[in-house]
Design an enzyme around this catalytic site. Sequence first.
Site, mmCIF file in Angstrom:
data_model
loop_
_atom_site.group_PDB
_atom_site.id
_atom_site.type_symbol
_atom_site.label_atom_id
_atom_site.label_comp_id
_atom_site.label_asym_id
_atom_site.label_seq_id
_atom_site.Cartn_x
_atom_site.Cartn_y
_atom_site.Cartn_z
ATOM 1 N N CYS A 397 -32.046 77.748 -3.537
ATOM 2 C CA CYS A 397 -31.083 78.792 -3.905
ATOM 3 C C CYS A 397 -30.540 78.584 -5.313
ATOM 4 C CB CYS A 397 -29.952 78.840 -2.893
ATOM 5 S SG CYS A 397 -29.042 77.280 -2.721
ATOM 6 N N HIS A 441 -24.740 76.516 -0.638
ATOM 7 C CA HIS A 441 -25.522 77.645 -1.146
ATOM 8 C C HIS A 441 -25.011 78.025 -2.531
ATOM 9 C CE1 HIS A 441 -28.343 80.883 -0.682
ATOM 10 N NE2 HIS A 441 -27.423 81.834 -0.850
ATOM 11 N N ASP A 456 -27.156 88.077 -4.162
ATOM 12 C CA ASP A 456 -27.803 86.827 -3.741
ATOM 13 C C ASP A 456 -29.314 86.993 -3.848
ATOM 14 O OD1 ASP A 456 -28.619 84.453 -2.678
ATOM 15 O OD2 ASP A 456 -27.479 84.612 -0.820
#
Length: 645
Positions: A397, A441, A456
């Site tokens: 991520c 994250h 995202d």
Amino acid sequence: MLTSANLLLWAVLQLALLILLQEAFAWWIIAIYALLLLYSATAVLQKRSAASLKLANIVAALLTLALLLNMRQAGVLHFMLQILLLSAILRLFAMRHRHEARQLVWVQYFLIASCFILHQDMLLALVIMLLFGANCYSHYKLFAPAGARLNFTLTGRAVLIILPLWLGMFLLFPRLPPFWQIPNAKIASTGLSDSLDPGSIEQLVQDDRLAFRAEFSGTLPERQQLYWRSYLYEHFDGRTWQVHPQRRQQAVAPPTTAADVATASYRIIAEANQQRNLFALGMPYSSSQGVKIGSGGLIVADKVVSQRFSYSIESALAPLPLQSEREREMNLQLAAGNPKTSEFAAALRQQHNDTEQFIAALAAFFNQQDFYYSLTPPPLGRDSIDQFLFQTRSGFCGHYASATAVLLRHAGIPARVVGGYLGGDWHPQQGYLAVRQREAHAWVEYYSQGHWQHFDPTAAVAPERILQSLDMSLSDDERDMLIPFWQRSSVLQLLSLQLMHLDYYWSVWVLGFDDRSQQDLWRTLRQHIRLIAYSAVAIVLLLLAGMGLWLLHRRRLSKPLPAKQLLLKALKPALKNKAPAQSVSACLNELAKRYPNHAAMLQQLVQYYELAVYAGQPQAEHSLKRLLQQHKSSLAALNRAIKNT
């Protein structure tokens, strides 16, 4: 004399304290303390005399000097713990007399209590209480007479008496603030930090420890809304994202929220992380004591979170507004390098002049090209963004968030990387969301229409990560990396889960019972004071009535028969001192042998007594009474004879 059992018990107890307090010690201090304990235990087992006081003083002086030199790195609190444990170990190292042992026991009480400074977990609390019990037992053995044994019945009664008093003091005694403040020790922080580079999130994801737990006063938000913001990374040097220095100095605008925006009210129980940054959803607009809403809508604790800590937040599940023009400019700054990324962003911007269209194009680029979501991406070199976007195309991520923010800035769109946690495991029966370090994250916030919008890129590459869990987006080999071998057993998983639930209740009911909880309890008691008073009076009356009935029943059972009462009154000196196991008849027969002049009378008394008691003849009782009256003078003479012998 000091027994070997006590000396070995103290050595084991101090070793346990060294393990529990190991966070306060450098590795070389642990090694030295362990060697001193090993020497003391070996001396006991080999029945050698303890070290001399002179040697103990030399060791104490050298180690104290070393600890003083190390104090800047360790911190004041840790230095105090090191000195306290050193004094206990050296006292055992050179122990020869009983009064020295008594001093050691008191020092160990302080050390055991100090363990709660570093540990608040329920299981470790049980271990600490076991150490306290062992120290109490050694204390008892020091002061008890030789050969005495611990009376567990009396000890249990004492505990039953103390427990209600302790519970009452815990609930009702005022929570006093500390009389002094001890500087926080320098302990390694856990979780996210002020910087984010390729690989930092991957390492954190392999940590299965709890980061925090969340309780919601209403319904649980959708998983797509469970983005727990903790850090804003706005300075990029070409490889690493960091918290911008100006972010720490920015003034905080009063948070406002529209009436039609969805909100969430929740309480966070955060684990100790030795940091001040905490966790919140969306745009927080109200917080409890101990925390404040900082710049960028982040939650910041008043002091470093060195112990488990709870706070309450109300958030609007909506984008954050722009705080200042300087904030927008700060998130347009670019670092040198990554020329291919700059060219790609410019070309894409020409095709999509609208910001939202540009975001959609980026999402399609990540979704349609051969990008892979992986815990083990290849290393990146100097132009890390170029290599990731156009060569390796494998990352976690942090890679996708970093590349997206750089692309947006090259396109003239203010953007920043947000570090936090995504999702969590919901436990409906217990009513809390458990968020572990593995849920760490990173995502992006870009500026559009006066607010910082959420994007995202991981959702375009691995939507399972957002909609379900991290495990669903990884390969089997990578999933095995996250699960320790001992947790692959279903039995151990169930046991671990139940222990986590118990630890949660410990946090809520014991550790979470703070000033506010106590004030709420007092307020509730005042509101129902009349009902409580009536209930207390009723309970006292019931207890008194029950005790009266029990005493009456006991008296009735212990009341002697009428025939026996007559003999007790007439021959009190003889029957009063008879053995408990001896019957009345046997006692009278013995008196008949000792006093032959009264034998005939005594045998008659035995005859009537047995007929009245054992045969149940009422006439025999009247005959016994008449016989006692006839021989009143003889009985008086017999009583005088018994008293004079």
